[in-house]
Design a protein around this motif. Structure first.
Motif, PDB file in Angstrom:
ATOM      1  N   ASN A   1       0.821  -1.206   0.000  1.00 14.04           N
ATOM      2  CA  ASN A   1       0.000   0.000   0.000  1.00 14.04           C
ATOM      3  C   ASN A   1       0.860   1.262   0.000  1.00 14.04           C
ATOM      4  N   ARG A   2       1.969   1.234   0.729  1.00 13.59           N
ATOM      5  CA  ARG A   2       2.884   2.374   0.714  1.00 13.59           C
ATOM      6  C   ARG A   2       3.519   2.537  -0.664  1.00 13.59           C
ATOM      7  N   VAL A   3       3.892   1.423  -1.262  1.00 11.12           N
ATOM      8  CA  VAL A   3       4.487   1.462  -2.594  1.00 11.12           C
ATOM      9  C   VAL A   3       3.502   2.023  -3.613  1.00 11.12           C
ATOM     10  N   LEU A   4       2.290   1.505  -3.616  1.00 11.12           N
ATOM     11  CA  LEU A   4       1.302   1.913  -4.610  1.00 11.12           C
ATOM     12  C   LEU A   4       0.854   3.356  -4.426  1.00 11.12           C
ATOM     13  N   MET A   5       0.686   3.773  -3.175  1.00  8.03           N
ATOM     14  CA  MET A   5       0.266   5.147  -2.911  1.00  8.03           C
ATOM     15  C   MET A   5       1.316   6.142  -3.397  1.00  8.03           C
ATOM     16  N   ARG A   6       2.568   5.863  -3.085  1.00  8.65           N
ATOM     17  CA  ARG A   6       3.632   6.776  -3.503  1.00  8.65           C
ATOM     18  C   ARG A   6       3.874   6.714  -5.007  1.00  8.65           C
ATOM     19  N   LEU A   7       3.637   5.568  -5.595  1.00  3.73           N
ATOM     20  CA  LEU A   7       3.769   5.451  -7.052  1.00  3.73           C
ATOM     21  C   LEU A   7       2.700   6.281  -7.750  1.00  3.73           C
ATOM     22  N   GLU A   8       1.484   6.270  -7.213  1.00  2.00           N
ATOM     23  CA  GLU A   8       0.411   7.093  -7.781  1.00  2.00           C
ATOM     24  C   GLU A   8       0.733   8.573  -7.645  1.00  2.00           C
ATOM     25  N   LEU A   9       1.268   8.971  -6.501  1.00  2.00           N
ATOM     26  CA  LEU A   9       1.637  10.373  -6.304  1.00  2.00           C
ATOM     27  C   LEU A   9       2.734  10.787  -7.285  1.00  2.00           C
ATOM     28  N   GLU A  10       3.691   9.912  -7.474  1.00  6.80           N
ATOM     29  CA  GLU A  10       4.808  10.205  -8.380  1.00  6.80           C
ATOM     30  C   GLU A  10       4.352  10.313  -9.823  1.00  6.80           C
ATOM     31  N   ARG A  11       3.426   9.412 -10.233  1.00  4.62           N
ATOM     32  CA  ARG A  11       2.985   9.389 -11.636  1.00  4.62           C
ATOM     33  C   ARG A  11       1.836  10.362 -11.896  1.00  4.62           C
ATOM     34  N   GLY A  12       1.170  10.821 -10.828  1.00  3.69           N
ATOM     35  CA  GLY A  12       0.122  11.822 -10.989  1.00  3.69           C
ATOM     36  C   GLY A  12      -1.207  11.309 -11.496  1.00  3.69           C
ATOM     37  N   GLU A  13      -1.475  10.004 -11.379  1.00  2.00           N
ATOM     38  CA  GLU A  13      -2.761   9.450 -11.777  1.00  2.00           C
ATOM     39  C   GLU A  13      -2.984   8.102 -11.090  1.00  2.00           C
ATOM     40  N   PRO A  14      -4.248   7.679 -10.985  1.00  2.00           N
ATOM     41  CA  PRO A  14      -4.533   6.404 -10.320  1.00  2.00           C
ATOM     42  C   PRO A  14      -3.839   5.245 -11.010  1.00  2.00           C
ATOM     43  N   LEU A  15      -3.454   4.269 -10.233  1.00  2.00           N
ATOM     44  CA  LEU A  15      -2.745   3.122 -10.785  1.00  2.00           C
ATOM     45  C   LEU A  15      -3.608   2.346 -11.773  1.00  2.00           C
ATOM     46  N   GLU A  16      -4.909   2.354 -11.560  1.00  2.00           N
ATOM     47  CA  GLU A  16      -5.811   1.658 -12.484  1.00  2.00           C
ATOM     48  C   GLU A  16      -5.655   2.200 -13.901  1.00  2.00           C
ATOM     49  N   LYS A  17      -5.556   3.511 -14.026  1.00  2.00           N
ATOM     50  CA  LYS A  17      -5.374   4.117 -15.356  1.00  2.00           C
ATOM     51  C   LYS A  17      -4.001   3.805 -15.923  1.00  2.00           C
ATOM     52  N   ILE A  18      -3.010   3.777 -15.049  1.00  2.00           N
ATOM     53  CA  ILE A  18      -1.648   3.464 -15.495  1.00  2.00           C
ATOM     54  C   ILE A  18      -1.597   2.049 -16.070  1.00  2.00           C
ATOM     55  N   LEU A  19      -2.178   1.097 -15.344  1.00  2.00           N
ATOM     56  CA  LEU A  19      -2.179  -0.292 -15.800  1.00  2.00           C
ATOM     57  C   LEU A  19      -2.998  -0.451 -17.078  1.00  2.00           C
ATOM     58  N   GLU A  20      -4.062   0.322 -17.181  1.00  2.00           N
ATOM     59  CA  GLU A  20      -4.903   0.277 -18.376  1.00  2.00           C
ATOM     60  C   GLU A  20      -4.096   0.656 -19.618  1.00  2.00           C
ATOM     61  N   LYS A  21      -3.201   1.607 -19.472  1.00  2.00           N
ATOM     62  CA  LYS A  21      -2.394   2.081 -20.601  1.00  2.00           C
ATOM     63  C   LYS A  21      -1.242   1.133 -20.936  1.00  2.00           C
ATOM     64  N   LYS A  22      -0.658   0.524 -19.918  1.00  3.27           N
ATOM     65  CA  LYS A  22       0.596  -0.215 -20.126  1.00  3.27           C
ATOM     66  C   LYS A  22       0.409  -1.704 -20.422  1.00  3.27           C
ATOM     67  N   PHE A  23      -0.755  -2.264 -20.092  1.00  2.00           N
ATOM     68  CA  PHE A  23      -0.960  -3.691 -20.302  1.00  2.00           C
ATOM     69  C   PHE A  23      -2.243  -3.935 -21.097  1.00  2.00           C
ATOM     70  N   SER A  24      -2.418  -5.163 -21.531  1.00  5.66           N
ATOM     71  CA  SER A  24      -3.626  -5.524 -22.278  1.00  5.66           C
ATOM     72  C   SER A  24      -4.020  -6.961 -21.952  1.00  5.66           C
ATOM     73  N   GLY A  25      -5.233  -7.329 -22.325  1.00  4.48           N
ATOM     74  CA  GLY A  25      -5.688  -8.702 -22.161  1.00  4.48           C
ATOM     75  C   GLY A  25      -5.875  -9.122 -20.714  1.00  4.48           C
ATOM     76  N   ASP A  26      -5.719 -10.425 -20.492  1.00  3.82           N
ATOM     77  CA  ASP A  26      -5.961 -10.989 -19.162  1.00  3.82           C
ATOM     78  C   ASP A  26      -4.997 -10.472 -18.109  1.00  3.82           C
ATOM     79  N   ILE A  27      -3.743 -10.213 -18.501  1.00  2.94           N
ATOM     80  CA  ILE A  27      -2.773  -9.744 -17.511  1.00  2.94           C
ATOM     81  C   ILE A  27      -3.145  -8.349 -17.019  1.00  2.94           C
ATOM     82  N   ARG A  28      -3.728  -7.533 -17.879  1.00  2.00           N
ATOM     83  CA  ARG A  28      -4.192  -6.213 -17.443  1.00  2.00           C
ATOM     84  C   ARG A  28      -5.313  -6.369 -16.420  1.00  2.00           C
TER      85      ARG A  28
END
Length: 277
Positions: free
Chosen positions: A223-250
């Motif tokens: 949770n600490r990792v994900l929260m700080r990663l979202e702050l660093e990237r400036g958007e929710p992780l769900e959107k980040i994963l949506e952009k970077k992956f596809s299919g079942d792994i996404r």
């Protein structure tokens, strides 16, 4: 389903050995919505169930079996077997049918058997229900998954990991197997943030790194990792994963992140959106 402490005891000792002492240890302030039936008499319930089956009295069957918790139903099934040398499930199959039969048979399973049954159902038929696989594997702790694997082997005479590999493929299969064998490796928050952030900057993000980190750290660390990663990237992780992956792994990684961030919210959403397959 009953409270966790009660079902844990049932899984460890079995219906034959639990006896009445289990119920005396319970604290009513910690129980779930399905509570132990007070002043339980398994033999009396077993006789009533036997009579109801003989008369095809569905109302009485439902009234008894839905008003006992999981461990108590195991005691009733054991008493029923002792009285008539017959299996209760066999009797239910002769009298009931359709969805009601499926519900009653599910109620007669132990919690671990039911978990194994759900996993099996998710892999049977045309197509695999990846959402159900992810729900169970993401939200159960490692010791419970180990016990579920054992229950699966006992019920179906098959190896759970082999079946999961046979029904999935690619990076999603790797994620599924990693979740089945969750570990708790000590990690460094800043190092994990840097590793995941660097992977996102690559032209093709490596899902292997995400699988490795997200399935081998405890929830507080992640949770600490994900929260700080979202702050660093400036958007929710769900959107980040949506952009970077596809299919079942996404889908798998998004589900895993949801479970890490708020498992209760994830399960509540599953109840709202779940469809019978």
């Amino acid at each position: 389903m009953g409270c966790r402490s009660h079902d844990d005891v049932t899984q460890r000792c079995g219906a034959q050995e639990c006896g009445r002492g289990v119920y005396e240890e319970m604290s009513w302030g910690t129980l779930g919505t399905v509570r132990p039936f007070p002043n339980l008499h398994p033999e009396r319930d077993a006789l009533a169930v036997q009579t109801a089956l003989d008369k095809k009295d569905v109302v009485t069957l439902v009234s008894i079996l839905t008003n006992r918790n999981s461990a108590q139903r195991q005691l009733i099934a054991h008493s029923y077997r002792s009285i008539g040398q017959k299996d209760l499930n066999t009797g239910l199959k002769k009298v009931l049918s359709g969805d009601l039969l499926s519900l009653m048979l599910a109620l007669m399973m132990t919690p671990l058997q039911h978990e194994a049954h759900r996993l099996r159902q998710a892999m049977e038929g045309l197509g695999t229900n990846e959402e159900t696989l992810m729900e169970i594997l993401c939200t159960r702790p490692a010791p419970q998954l180990k016990d579920t694997s054992a229950a699966y082997s006992e019920l179906y005479k098959k190896d759970l990991e082999k079946d999961l590999k046979g029904e999935t493929s690619g990076d999603f299969a790797k994620l599924i197997v990693a979740l089945l064998h969750k570990d708790n490796v000590l990690g460094v928050v800043q190092r994990d943030i840097e590793a995941l952030s660097t992977s996102l900057d690559s032209k093709k993000t490596d899902p292997g790194l995400w699988i490795s980190i997200l399935t081998s750290r405890d929830a507080d660390h992640l949770n600490r990792v994900l929260m700080r990663l979202e702050l660093e990237r400036g958007e929710p992780l769900e959107k980040i994963l949506e952009k970077k992956f596809s299919g079942d792994i996404r889908m798998g990684l998004k589900t895993l992140v949801q479970c890490i961030q708020s498992p209760h919210l994830f399960l509540a959403q599953r109840l709202v959106t779940m469809k019978v397959r």
